[in-house]
Design an enzyme around this catalytic site. Structure first.
Site, PDB file in Angstrom:
ATOM      1  CG  HIS A 100      -0.197  -0.066   2.530  1.00 28.71           C
ATOM      2  ND1 HIS A 100       0.223  -1.264   3.061  1.00 28.71           N
ATOM      3  CD2 HIS A 100       0.203   0.880   3.408  1.00 28.71           C
ATOM      4  CE1 HIS A 100       0.827  -1.052   4.212  1.00 28.71           C
ATOM      5  NE2 HIS A 100       0.835   0.248   4.443  1.00 28.71           N
TER       6      HIS A 100
ATOM      7  CB  CYS B 163       2.683   1.432  10.222  1.00 26.21           C
ATOM      8  SG  CYS B 163       1.299   1.869   9.135  1.00 26.21           S
TER       9      CYS B 163
END
Length: 706
Positions: free
Chosen positions: A65, A217
């Site tokens: 992603h 993250c």
């Protein structure tokens, strides 16, 4: 989520055998629907995200992603691989691959929808349904939520143990129901037996073990929320109450202070610094990467309970009688036992990292202004007073003047965020003031470095002074900014600023007079630095040195900028060339990485060579440094110049002597590629089996440095 995925974005028989090929196959479906405008540009962004951390997860899931300027709307593509594809997960290849594409400016609502998918992926019933569905339409409907997902099996009740609370019900905000048992007393306001963020404890005076957690993250789209879901599920199984704060791309909602105060332990599962970490001081703490939160949540919960039982506190709480400074942003991101040399490097890197966006935006706008309006565009009148709408020169002047203003923030931002790295937010005001003074007295880039360090040190010194409790409330707002600004301004104006300005002028004059052998030697040194750690601290020092010269450009500083960018392009281009001409010396994964390295190298992203250096540093890094040194020397010898601080081959029209500049890059690339091939030829060629598993001969896993 229906708008994010359709049947056209589903491939139930994905035939790709590498993660790069899988991303390309799924991205092509996005391009066909007009949701991605530039396939190669988007794949480069996916590869850059993958270089930060592999996206494979336990349970056979791969979830590449990224955010990208080449994405027109948030999009999700799904592929099911019968053979499995290696995404770097500890338990082996992934058969379920989700490619998430978010626009560079994706709004909070879409990121929230994407986070819900990430949570679903932790549900075995959901993933099993995806493995057994027979049509693309069914898979799209299941992922989009148009078809209800199978319910997750109820967690088994916790076993009777002395330490745990048996049969603990899920927290009220998770189950959606209030406990019917008699409330237990609580020392936290919010109702008898109830703690905001946790709900009610058990009856009979029993209080369950309570944990607060933070997950984050680098991208904040997937792993952040998957770690949160995994921890919540493990907590329910263990009979533990858990409240999670997800610090994702959509921002974050702070945990209720009462929940933090009532917690018995803290879990940080993160790959970027935890924001406002000082809130959790004085608690038993487990600090791990975000993937550990996904892969072994039960072990983390057990670990924090063990620490609590031993009374182990990671960061002692502060108290009015014994004030202890809270960890700074740099200390929060690293090892608290690091030496001052390491901290100094991180402080400087903190300033440089915040400075680079100003450099890129301002520098490129200035370069575009010169390209459209000629070299005398800097003499154009202010566009606020005169602007010719229909003339190219008017728009050139506009870009040049906007870029000049953005570039003017370079030194203050550098100084401000060096001080921020040292002393947190109280360091910002004196840091920016010191940087502005450095600009005023022509101390330049060096003055900004010193001003930032002086400002941070001054704030830390003031914070160590014992003061009456009545004054503590105004310290960060009034006293610290006032005193530190006075001290930093005095030192920069009257004590250390003028010598630094003289040194900066001498350095500028030296660069202006560089020619012949001296220029070539400097090019060699800069080339070696740019290729030594491929985007690390040494690389950034060389880059910052070059960018600092653009604040007051002259012939010498423009040559330095050209040499630095040329040398930084060599490592990924050389690895791409080496994999193309002698592919049998590389693993299959490295050969696929080599395809992406062409784009990354051409874009001046040195990090494109990191996968190769991580797998074989003793051969790759020396070869890269040799090629970078050759390119830097040739760029200087050819007297190439560059006004843009970034852009790679895309700013070739803005380069002086562009053909010779390209020749320097080609020669350095060939030298590095030849050396890599020569050095790797001294060992047994990598087998296809090793290539398929992503391992070198010695069996070391090919990892990617963050």
């Amino acid at each position: 989520m229906s708008s994010l995925i359709t049947a056209d974005l589903v491939d139930l028989d994905l035939s790709a055998d590498t993660k790069e090929a899988a991303a390309r196959s799924l991205a092509e479906r996005m391009v066909a629907l007009g949701r991605v405008t530039d396939l190669d540009g988007f794949l480069a962004d996916v590869a850059a995200r993958e270089a930060q951390m592999p996206t494979g997860l336990d349970g056979g899931i791969g979830i590449p992603h990224c955010r990208s300027a080449h994405v027109t709307e948030p999009t999700l593509a799904f592929g099911r691989s019968p053979a499995g594809i290696d995404f770097g997960a500890p338990d082996g290849p992934a058969d379920l691959i989700f490619l998430i594409a978010a626009p560079a400016g994706a709004d909070d609502a879409h990121l929230t929808i994407l986070s819900s998918l990430a949570r679903h992926l932790m549900d075995e019933a959901f993933t099993q349904a995806l493995r057994t569905t027979t049509t693309a339409a069914e898979a799209a409907a299941l992922i989009a939520g148009d078809t209800p997902a199978p319910e997750r099996p109820a967690a088994p009740p916790a076993q009777e143990q002395p330490v745990e609370s048996p049969g603990q019900e899920p927290p009220a905000e998770q189950s959606g129901e209030q406990s019917a048992e008699p409330p237990a007393e609580s020392s936290v306001d919010g109702g008898p037996g109830e703690t905001p963020g946790f709900g009610k404890g058990r009856g009979g005076g029993e209080t369950p073990f309570r944990i607060v957690a933070v997950t984050s993250c680098p991208t904040g789209i997937a792993h952040t929320y998957m770690a949160a879901e995994a921890l919540e599920h493990a907590a329910r199984t263990a009979g533990v109450e858990l409240a999670v704060e997800t610090q994702g791309s959509a921002g974050f909602t702070r945990l209720d202070p009462a929940a933090v105060a009532a917690a018995d332990g803290v879990i940080f599962a993160h790959d970027v610094p935890v924001r406002e970490r000082e809130r959790f001081a004085g608690k038993p703490t487990v600090d791990v990467g975000v993937k550990a939160g996904i892969n072994r949540p039960a072990a983390l919960i057990a670990e924090v309970r063990d620490k609590a039982a031993r009374g182990e506190i990671t960061h002692p709480a502060t108290s009015p009688s014994t004030p202890t400074p809270t960890p700074t942003p740099v200390e929060n991101a690293g090892d608290p036992h690091e030496g001052y040399a390491t901290k100094l490097r991180k402080w400087l890197m903190s300033g440089v990292s915040y400075m680079v966006p100003f450099v890129a935006a301002g520098g490129l706008l200035i370069a575009l202004g010169f390209a459209l309006g000629g070299w005398d565009i800097d003499k154009a009148p202010s566009v606020a007073e005169h602007f010719a709408w229909g003339q190219v020169d008017g728009w050139a002047a506009l870009m040049f003047q906007i870029g000049g203003l953005a570039f003017g923030f370079l030194v203050p931002v550098l100084a401000g965020y060096i001080a921020y790295g040292m002393a947190d937010r109280p360091g910002l005001v004196p840091g920016f003031v010191g940087g502005a003074v450095a600009l005023t007295i022509d101390a330049g880039f060096l003055g900004g470095l010193v001003a930032g360090l002086v400002a941070g040190g001054t704030v830390l010194a003031i914070q160590r002074v014992r003061i009456p409790a009545v004054l503590r409330g105004i310290m960060p707002v009034v006293v610290i900014p006032l005193l530190s600004s006075i001290v930093v301004g005095f030192l920069m104006f009257l004590v250390i600023g003028k010598p630094i300005a003289s040194l900066q002028k001498a350095l500028t004059d030296w660069l202006s007079g560089l020619s012949g052998a001296n220029a070539v030697v400097l090019g060699v040194v800069l080339g070696l630095m740019m290729c030594f750690d491929l985007g690390g601290p040494v690389n950034k020092v060389a880059y910052a040195f070059a960018v600092g010269g653009l604040a007051h450009p002259n012939e010498g500083s423009l040559k330095v900028m050209a040499a630095v960018m040329a040398a930084g392009m060599v490592p990924p281009l050389a690895m791409a060339l080496a994999t193309a001409v002698r592919g049998r010396l590389f693993t299959r994964t490295e050969r696929e990485n080599g395809k992406a390295a062409w784009v990354l190298g051409a874009s001046f992203i040195s990090e494109g060579a990191i996968p190769f250096a991580a797998a074989d540093p003793l051969r790759v890094i020396p070869a890269a440094m040799a090629g970078g040194a050759v390119t830097g020397a040739l760029s200087m010898a050819f007297e190439c110049t560059l006004r843009a601080p970034h852009g790679g081959v895309f700013v070739i029209p803005l380069i002086g002597n562009p053909l010779l500049y390209l020749l320097a890059i080609v020669v350095g690339t060939v030298v590095s590629a030849a050396l890599v091939v020569l050095l790797k030829s001294t060992r047994r060629p990598v087998s296809e089996e090793a290539g398929g598993g992503g391992r070198t001969e010695a069996g070391a896993e090919v990892t990617v440095a963050a």
